[in-house]
Enzyme design. Structure first.
Site, PDB file in Angstrom:
ATOM      1  N   GLU A  79      18.631   4.321  -8.387  1.00  0.00           N
ATOM      2  CA  GLU A  79      18.122   5.646  -8.016  1.00  0.00           C
ATOM      3  C   GLU A  79      17.615   6.418  -9.236  1.00  0.00           C
ATOM      4  O   GLU A  79      16.639   7.170  -9.141  1.00  0.00           O
ATOM      5  CB  GLU A  79      19.197   6.452  -7.284  1.00  0.00           C
ATOM      6  CG  GLU A  79      19.676   5.836  -5.974  1.00  0.00           C
ATOM      7  CD  GLU A  79      18.554   5.567  -4.989  1.00  0.00           C
ATOM      8  OE1 GLU A  79      17.515   6.269  -5.032  1.00  0.00           O
ATOM      9  OE2 GLU A  79      18.692   4.635  -4.180  1.00  0.00           O
ATOM     10  N   HIS A 131      10.690   7.822 -12.706  1.00  0.00           N
ATOM     11  CA  HIS A 131       9.307   7.703 -12.237  1.00  0.00           C
ATOM     12  C   HIS A 131       8.769   9.089 -11.877  1.00  0.00           C
ATOM     13  O   HIS A 131       7.640   9.449 -12.225  1.00  0.00           O
ATOM     14  CB  HIS A 131       9.262   6.776 -11.018  1.00  0.00           C
ATOM     15  CG  HIS A 131       7.894   6.258 -10.691  1.00  0.00           C
ATOM     16  ND1 HIS A 131       7.646   5.474  -9.594  1.00  0.00           N
ATOM     17  CD2 HIS A 131       6.691   6.429 -11.291  1.00  0.00           C
ATOM     18  CE1 HIS A 131       6.356   5.162  -9.557  1.00  0.00           C
ATOM     19  NE2 HIS A 131       5.757   5.743 -10.573  1.00  0.00           N
TER      20      HIS A 131
END
Length: 759
Positions: free
Chosen positions: A542, A548
Site C-alpha cells: 500500500e 506513486h
C-alpha cells in the site's frame, strides 16, 4: 467525458485495493465501491484555522507551527531515535501510545481540513459549490479559443467535481458515523448525475474536438497536455457522444443502472448465508456463529484444520442466492448493452482502452500462454497437497477446492519451519514504518514526518497523519494512515486518493492527499501492534501506491499519481513486495520489540522461499479468475449461465473439480470494480518482477536506479503511455512472452539465498 469514471470503476477514479492479487479462497470479501480522489491547499499544506480564547496558547501553537514549517521547507525530518522510547519519531508515532492535544476551545477544522465538513450537512454545501462552479467552468471552456487553456479548464472542471466525489467516496465506506456515510453517499450520487450529463454534453465535447483538430495548436502543445486532451476525448467517446440525443440519454441511463447494480453486487457479495443449525454436525458447530436456530456462514474458514468445517463453509457460503444471481446477470447484460450502444463489440473492448494490453485478444493470449507454462507446476503443487492431505486425513483421498489454502500452509510450515508468531515480534508497526522511511530516504531522498492532526481533521482518533518530504523539493503531500481495525470498517487493505496533485492557476502546486486503509490489530498494554509477515508485505504494498501518488506530480490532476491504466497502477505497489522480501531491506528494520535483536538471515530466507510453496497453483487460480472475468465481459449472449461458464472455465484453467450447487462468481466482488481488468494484477506483477531483477536485485538501495524509477515510471502518473514508461525503465518494450517468462521465473527456487545461508 473526463472526470469521474468513479461511477463504473473506469480508468482513474478508483480506490486501489490490495484486494489480493493472491485472491485465493481465503479472500472473497468485496473491496469498497470504486473510490475517487482530491481536495484544496494553501502554501505549505492544508489550511488549518485555530482560534483560541487564550492568546498565549494561540501564540505558542503558532510558533510551533512556524518551526515545523521551517523544518519541512528545509527538508529536515527528525530521524534520530528518542532516548526515552527507543524509536525514531515516525516509529514512535505508530509504536508509542499517542497523546492527543486537549483542544477544548479550538475550532473544528473539518475532515481533511475542509471547514464545511465539520458536520454531515457540510457535504450538501461542498456539493452545491462544486456544481455551481462546474456550470461556470463549462460556460468558460465553451467560449475559450482552442489552445492549451482549453485543457487547463477541462482539468479544473474535472478537479472541481472530483475533489468532492473522491473525498465523499472514501467517507461513505470508512467513516464510523452513519450520518456522515449517508451524506457522503448522497453527494456521490448527485455529483455522479452531473458527471453523466457532462459526459454527453455535445457543446462541451466540440470545444475539445476543435482543439484536437487544430494541427498547428496541437503541435505547439507539450506531450503531457496532448495526451490529457486525447484522454478527455476518449472519455466522451466511450459515453456515446457521437450518437443522437435519444441514444445519448440511453447511455446516461445505462451508466446509472450499472452504477446501482455494481453497488448492489458489491454489497451482496459479502453477505453471509444462513442455514438451519440441525443440518450442521454438532461437533463442528462451534466453528460458526449462530442466532437461535440458524447458523451463519460469513466466509470460507480456509485456514481451519478440520476438513469438514472447510467443506461445510465452502458449500454453504457459496450456495447460490437468486437475487445476487439476477444482479450479476443484469450487470453483465447492461455493460454489454452499453458497450454495443456506443460502438464497441464487447464491454471488454471498451474497458481496455488506454491500458497496456489494449485489447481483449492480447489479454487472452497472455492468460493462455501463462496457463500453459503453469500447468505442470500446478499439478505438482496439487500432488504435494494431496500427499499431505492423505498423511493427515487418509479417509479423504481427493483434493477439493476448499483444500489448497490450508494444505499449502501446512506444507510451508513443515518444510521451512515458519510460524507467524515467531516473526511478529520483529515486525512491530513502528519498526516497519521506520524501515519504509529508511528505504524511501535512501532510494528517493524522501522522509516521512508525523504530524498532529487538527481537531475534526480525522474520522477516528487512531488515524495518523504523515507529511511526505523530499530532501531538496520540500513538502510533497500527505498520507493519512487508517491502519487499525474497528467495527464496521471495510476489511480490505486499500489506497484512496482524496485529492490529486495539479498545477493551480496561481502557480502553486496542489499537494496530493491520500488515505491508506488497513486492518491491523491495536496495540496492547504489553506490546505495540505486531504484524505477521503477510501484514508487513501488505503495508509495503500500500505504501507503494502512496509513493506513486506523492511522486506522480503531473500538471493535470486528471492523470496524477495512480490515475493511470489499471494494468500499470499495481506495478509500484507490487514492486514494494520485492523490497519487503529482500534480507538487505528487512535487516534494516526487523528488530525484536523487546530485546532489539535483529531477525536472522536464515529466518528471512526461509520466509521468502516458503512463499513459493503452492505459488504455481495460486497463480493458476489467478489465471482462472482473470479468464472468467474476460469471458463474462466478452461476446454476448453468453454460451450458458454464469455458473455453467464458471464450471467450464474452472475445469479448463484451474484443475480442481467444480462443486455442484455452488456459485463462486457471486462472491467475486472484483467483477464490480475491475470488470474485464482483473488480469491487471498478473500483468503488473510481471512488470514489477522485470524491474526488480533488472534494476534493484543487485542493490535495493541504489539511488541512481531509484531516481531513474521516479523519472521513468512514477513521475508521469497517467500522463504518458504506460508502455512507454515501462520501455523507458527497462530499456526495451516487453512482449507477452516476456511477461509470461517473468512470472514463471519467480516460481523457481532462489538458490543464491540457500548458498548465502550455508556459507
Amino acid at each position: 467525458m473526463l472526470l469521474c469514471f468513479f461511477l463504473t470503476g473506469f480508468r482513474s477514479c478508483q480506490s486501489i485495493s490490495r484486494a489480493n492479487q493472491h485472491l485465493t479462497l481465503r479472500s472473497l470479501a468485496p473491496p469498497p465501491a470504486a473510490a475517487v480522489f482530491r481536495g484544496h491547499r494553501a502554501a505549505g499544506g492544508w489550511v488549518h484555522v485555530y482560534r483560541s480564547r487564550c492568546p498565549l496558547l494561540s501564540t505558542m501553537l503558532s510558533l510551533r507551527r512556524l518551526l515545523c514549517s521551517l523544518r519541512l521547507k528545509a527538508g529536515g525530518v527528525p530521524s534520530c531515535r528518542s532516548v526515552s522510547t527507543g524509536w525514531s519519531p515516525v516509529g514512535a508515532a505508530f509504536n508509542v501510545k499517542q497523546q492527543r492535544r486537549l483542544d477544548v476551545f479550538g475550532k473544528n477544522t473539518g475532515l481533511f481540513g475542509v471547514p464545511e465538513l465539520s458536520s454531515p450537512e457540510g457535504f450538501q454545501i461542498v456539493q452545491n459549490n462544486a456544481l455551481r462552479n462546474t456550470e461556470s467552468l463549462v460556460e468558460k471552456v465553451c467560449t475559450t479559443p482552442a489552445s492549451a487553456e482549453t485543457v487547463k479548464i477541462f482539468d479544473q472542471l474535472s478537479d472541481e467535481l472530483c475533489k468532492v466525489a473522491d473525498l465523499a467516496d472514501f467517507v461513505k465506506v470508512a467513516h464510523p458515523d452513519p450520518s456522515f456515510r449517508d451524506a457522503a453517499e448522497e453527494a456521490c450520487r448527485n455529483i455522479g448525475t452531473m458527471v453523466e450529463k457532462l459526459n454527453t454534453n455535445v457543446e462541451l465535447c466540440e470545444s475539445l474536438r476543435k482543439l484536437l483538430e487544430n494541427r498547428s495548436v496541437m503541435e505547439s502543445l507539450d506531450p503531457e497536455t496532448r495526451r490529457v486532451a486525447e484522454l478527455f476525448l476518449i472519455d466522451f467517446e466511450i459515453s456515446g457522444i457521437h450518437m443522437n440525443e435519444k441514444k445519448r440519454q440511453k447511455a446516461v441511463n445505462l451508466n446509472m443502472v450499472i452504477a446501482d447494480l455494481s453497488n448492489d453486487f458489491l454489497m451482496g457479495s459479502n453477505l453471509p448465508n444462513r442455514i438451519d443449525i440441525s443440518v450442521i454436525p454438532e461437533h463442528i458447530r462451534s466453528h460458526f456463529s449462530w442466532d437461535g436456530k440458524y447458523i451463519q456462514i460469513n466466509g470460507l474458514n480456509a485456514d481451519c484444520p478440520d476438513d469438514l468445517v472447510r467443506e461445510a463453509a465452502y458449500k454453504i457460503f457459496l450456495y447460490p442466492n437468486s437475487s445476487q444471481m439476477k444482479c450479476l446477470d443484469e450487470l453483465l447484460s447492461s455493460r454489454n448493452e452499453l458497450a454495443q450502444l456506443v460502438g464497441y463489440p464487447t464491454f471488454a473492448h471498451r474497458a481496455l482502452l488506454g491500458t497496456m494490453a489494449k485489447t481483449p485478444e492480447t489479454v487472452m493470449q497472455f492468460l493462455e500462454k501463462l496457463s500453459s507454462k503453469l500447468r505442470e507446476r500446478t499439478l505438482k503443487d496439487f500432488k504435494m497437497m494431496l500427499e499431505m492431505k492423505m498423511k493427515l486425513n487418509p479417509m479423504n483421498p481427493e483434493l477439493m477446492p476448499w483444500d489448497p489454502p490450508y494444505y499449502s500452509g501446512v506444507l510451508r510450515a513443515e518444510k521451512y519451519n515458519i510460524e507467524p508468531s515467531l516473526y511478529s515480534p520483529f515486525f512491530s508497526l513502528g519498526a516497519c514504518m521506520e524501515g519504509l522511511n529508511s528505504l524511501f530516504n535512501q532510494l528517493l531522498g524522501i522522509s516521512l514526518y508525523s504530524e498532529q492532526p487538527e481537531k475534526g481533521e480525522v474520522w477516528s482518533e487512531d488515524v495518523r497523519k504523515l507529511a511526505v518530504v523530499h530532501e531538496s523539493e520540500g513538502l510533497l503531500g500527505y498520507i493519512y494512515c487508517d491502519f487499525f481495525h474497528r467495527a464496521e470498517k471495510p476489511p480490505q487493505d486499500c489506497h484512496f486518493t482524496i485529492r490529486g496533485g495539479r498545477q493551480k492557476e496561481d502557480g502553486e502546486y496542489q499537494l496530493p492527499v491520500v488515505v491508506l486503509m488497513l486492518n491491523f490489530p491495536q496495540s496492547t498494554k504489553s506490546s505495540p501492534t505486531l504484524l505477521t509477515p503477510g501484514m508487513m508485505e501488505n503495508l509495503f504494498h500500500e505504501m507503494g501506491h502512496a509513493m506513486h501518488s506523492m511522486l506522480g506530480r503531473t500538471r493535470y490532476q486528471h492523470v496524477t499519481g495512480t490515475r493511470c491504466a489499471t494494468d500499470f497502477a499495481e506495478v509500484p505497489s507490487i514492486l514494494m513486495e520485492y523490497f519487503a522480501s529482500d534480507y538487505r531491506v528487512v535487516n534494516q528494520f526487523a528488530r525484536h520489540y523487546q530485546t532489539g535483536q535483529p531477525l536472522s538471515k536464515p529466518m528471512v530466507s526461509r520466509l521468502c522461499e516458503s512463499k513459493k510453496v503452492g505459488a504455481a497453483s495460486d497463480m493458476q487460480l489467478q489465471v482462472f479468475y482473470s479468464m472468467l472475468d474476460q469471458i463474462y465481459h466478452g461476446k454476448h449472449p453468453l454460451k450458458g449461465s454464469t455458473t455453467d461458464i464458471l464450471r467450464e472455465t474452472q475445469e479448463s484453467f484451474y484443475g480442481l473439480p467444480y462443486i455442484p450447487h455452488t456459485a463462486w462468481q457471486l462472491r467475486f466482488s472484483h467483477l464490480a470494480g475491475y470488470g474485464a481488468k482483473y488480469y491487471s494484477y498478473l500483468m503488473s506483477r510481471a512488470i514489477a518482477s522485470m524491474v526488480w531483477k533488472q534494476c534493484f536485485v543487485k542493490n535495493p538501495f541504489d539511488r541512481v536506479m531509484g531516481e531513474r524509477y521516479r523519472k521513468e515510471m512514477l513521475a508521469h502518473g497517467g500522463g504518458k503511455e504506460p508502455t512507454l514508461m515501462v520501455e523507458g525503465m527497462l530499456q526495451k518494450c516487453p512482449s507477452v512472452d516476456d511477461f509470461v517468462e517473468a512470472l514463471v521465473s519467480d516460481l523457481n527456487p532462489d538458490f543464491e539465498t540457500f548458498i548465502m545461508d550455508s556459507e
